[in-house]
Write a protein that holds these residues in place. Structure first.
Motif, mmCIF file in Angstrom:
data_model
loop_
_atom_site.group_PDB
_atom_site.id
_atom_site.type_symbol
_atom_site.label_atom_id
_atom_site.label_comp_id
_atom_site.label_asym_id
_atom_site.label_seq_id
_atom_site.Cartn_x
_atom_site.Cartn_y
_atom_site.Cartn_z
ATOM 1 N N ILE A 137 3.834 -8.754 11.030
ATOM 2 C CA ILE A 137 4.799 -7.677 10.878
ATOM 3 C C ILE A 137 5.476 -7.350 12.164
ATOM 4 N N THR A 149 7.351 1.358 8.463
ATOM 5 C CA THR A 149 6.117 0.516 8.431
ATOM 6 C C THR A 149 5.113 1.708 8.585
ATOM 7 N N ASN A 150 3.649 0.958 8.194
ATOM 8 C CA ASN A 150 2.426 1.836 8.248
ATOM 9 C C ASN A 150 1.803 1.338 9.484
ATOM 10 N N THR A 191 6.666 8.708 5.938
ATOM 11 C CA THR A 191 6.980 7.208 6.348
ATOM 12 C C THR A 191 8.221 7.057 7.153
ATOM 13 N N THR A 240 -4.113 -3.448 5.448
ATOM 14 C CA THR A 240 -2.753 -4.348 4.844
ATOM 15 C C THR A 240 -1.828 -3.539 5.679
ATOM 16 N N THR A 241 -0.904 -4.330 6.292
ATOM 17 C CA THR A 241 0.349 -3.885 6.935
ATOM 18 C C THR A 241 1.447 -3.867 6.215
ATOM 19 N N ARG A 242 2.320 -2.869 6.039
ATOM 20 C CA ARG A 242 3.214 -2.744 5.012
ATOM 21 C C ARG A 242 4.615 -2.311 5.527
ATOM 22 N N HIS A 244 7.758 -0.269 4.601
ATOM 23 C CA HIS A 244 8.215 0.739 3.559
ATOM 24 C C HIS A 244 9.517 0.420 2.893
ATOM 25 N N ASP A 353 5.238 -15.879 4.031
ATOM 26 C CA ASP A 353 5.827 -14.982 3.196
ATOM 27 C C ASP A 353 7.296 -15.045 2.563
ATOM 28 N N THR A 518 -0.734 -11.752 -0.708
ATOM 29 C CA THR A 518 -0.750 -11.381 0.666
ATOM 30 C C THR A 518 -2.109 -11.504 1.248
ATOM 31 N N GLU A 520 -5.471 -10.807 3.082
ATOM 32 C CA GLU A 520 -6.418 -9.634 3.475
ATOM 33 C C GLU A 520 -7.341 -9.913 4.189
#
Length: 526
Positions: A137, A149-150, A191, A240-242, A244, A353, A518, A520
């Motif tokens: 990410i 992102t988170n 976020t 988990t990296t996300r 948004h 991805d 994804t 993990e």
């Protein structure tokens, strides 16, 4: 002249009022002197927290050097809470980068501008495509100026001052800092307060780890144990990296270059449908080599861009036949207008991805690490979906030869060196930790038995490779007088769930939900 940092040295002064601060843990190989090269004026002050032994190093200009041994985060805690305690309020944003980032004055200036413009509590510059990295990410996505992102990595976090003060108590909670980057987002108010800035890129020039891990181990700390304990203590289970959402780039990166995948299939297998469906999402063309009429008919009927070809050589050693097919695929893919070729086996999945960020500018070959599926204790119908636990490459013994694979840019003089790599390409060659190859050689004892029978009948290099990695099992089979006699020995090596959990935490295994989903992984790949 105004004093930029009042303590501990009144000799540290800057021209004008700088509202940004960079605090750097630096060794003798630090790249930060490049950051000061200009030609634009800096909008940030620099404090070097030095852990080397040279009494004269980095004592130049309006840079403050502070001396402190030990790992990065406990040392930064001391710098920010003691050494700079009286001056931290002079700054709006504080960047805490590693010393192996290649960048310059203007880039750092721009990073601070984005943090201010978007009022980011926590941010970082993106990493260039050719960087060493742990979390995919963090690699630049040229479609965006920034992504909310988170997650922001401990390699290069930039804090708004108020948010830094909230996070400071965590800095000396671990020696390695592992886990902090999953903890800090819990303090972010919403976020839109945390982002990776794609408009600003830096290059991470060294493999992940380095002096920080060395210092932690010297202090008697097991990094994986400390990491696990920190996550448990703070009840952090979702790693988990996300992303948004993103802010679009004014000049997005052009469409990615087309990719062909080639595969040699000796006979029709139950998993071929899943294999083709999976790779149709990751390739512009799939080239299937086979002399089996059933395979050819099946592949030709597939609703995907598939080209079916005869084997380049017949009745050859299976390894020799695959290499010959890869050689033929180079010309076939180039004639079809493809820019890249990736050879795979029918028991392997390319785990990407879909954004092809591995297509690094200037690269001629990119190598992907392979991770081997841990067998199931019962027969497996669909290993691509049923097998979800993998032995991590280099961290635990494999049942099969490591199946690392390389994608090559289709220059004029390309030829396969073997089934894993190429020669004749121009440009750089490097290995990435993501995407990866998921390898399913023996998802159950039944599949191992079938492979053993095939190896015994075919001979050649395949049999030698098989015997090398299955030596112990074959010895047990010989003692029983039949191959099936190795069943109990094979299944005894399959870890139970409790052992799998421990091995995942130790980084020896990783979990993957299934083909096309994804990753993990409970470890920091790298």
């Amino acid at each position: 002249m105004t004093t930029a940092i009042r303590q501990p040295s009144s000799a540290f002064r800057a021209t004008g009022r700088r509202r940004n601060l960079v605090v750097l843990r630096a060794g003798d190989a630090s790249l930060h002197e490049q950051w000061l090269a200009g030609p634009v004026p800096r909008t940030w002050d620099l404090v070097v927290s030095y852990f080397g032994d040279d009494p004269h190093r980095y004592r130049t200009g309006d840079v403050l050097r502070l001396d402190r041994k030990g790992p990065k985060w406990p040392a930064l805690h001391h710098v920010l809470t003691v050494d700079l305690a009286e001056s931290i309020d002079d700054y709006d944003y504080i960047w805490l980068p590693d010393d192996d980032l290649a960048t310059d004055t203007a880039t750092i200036n721009t990073m601070f501008e984005y943090a201010k413009q978007y009022r980011l509590s926590l941010s970082q510059p993106a990493l260039t495509e050719d960087s060493y990295y742990t979390h995919e990410i963090t690699l630049v996505d040229r479609r965006f100026e920034l992504r909310y992102t988170n997650f922001v990595e401990i390699m290069a976090p930039c804090f708004r001052r108020e948010f830094l003060l909230r996070c400071l108590p965590t800095f000396d909670a671990t020696q390695t800092g592992w886990g902090l980057d999953f903890h800090w987002p819990r303090f972010v108010p919403d976020t839109s307060s945390i982002a990776i800035v794609d408009a600003v890129t830096v290059r991470h020039t060294r493999p992940v780890g380095g002096p920080n891990l060395t210092a932690a181990r010297a202090a008697g700390v097991n990094p994986w144990t400390e990491y696990h304990d920190y996550l448990v203590r703070h009840e952090i289970s979702d790693l988990t990296t996300r992303v948004h959402r993103g802010v679009g780039a004014a000049h997005p990166r052009p469409i990615d270059e087309s990719t062909a995948i080639c595969v040699t299939v000796d006979r029709l297998r139950p998993g071929l449908t899943a294999w083709l469906d999976h790779h149709a999402a990751h390739a512009d063309l799939i080239i299937v080599y086979s002399d089996d009429p059933a395979v050819r008919a099946f592949a030709e009927a597939a609703e995907h861009p598939v080209l079916v070809c005869d084997n380049a050589v017949h009745d050859a050693d299976p390894v020799e036949r695959e290499v010959a097919n890869i050689h033929a695929a180079v010309a076939t893919a180039r004639a079809a207008g493809m820019a890249w070729l990736l050879p795979l086996g029918p028991r392997e999945l390319f785990y990407d991805d879909g954004r092809r960020r591995w297509q690094i500018r200037g690269a001629g070959q990119v190598t992907f690490l392979a991770h081997e599926a841990v067998p199931m204790p019962h027969p497996v119908d669909d290993p691509f979906r049923e097998c979800t636990v993998f032995r991590v490459s280099g961290c635990s013994p494999f049942l099969d030869a490591p199946a690392n694979r390389s994608a090559v840019r289709l220059d004029r003089d390309i030829t396969p060196a073997d089934k894993h790599g190429f020669i004749g390409f121009t440009g750089a060659s490097g290995t990435v930790t993501a995407p990866m190859i998921l390898h399913y050689p023996y998802p159950s004892f039944e599949s191992w038995l079938a492979r053993a029978t095939e190896a015994a009948s075919s001979g050649g290099s395949m049999a030698r490779h098989f015997a090398h990695y299955s030596r112990d099992l074959l010895q047990v089979a010989v003692a029983h007088g039949r191959l099936d006699g190795a069943r109990a020995c094979f299944q005894a090596e399959i870890p139970c769930e409790g052992m799998i959990d421990r091995m995942v935490r130790a980084g020896e295994l990783m979990r993957v939900r299934g083909a096309g989903l994804t990753t993990e992984s409970a470890r920091r790949l790298g």
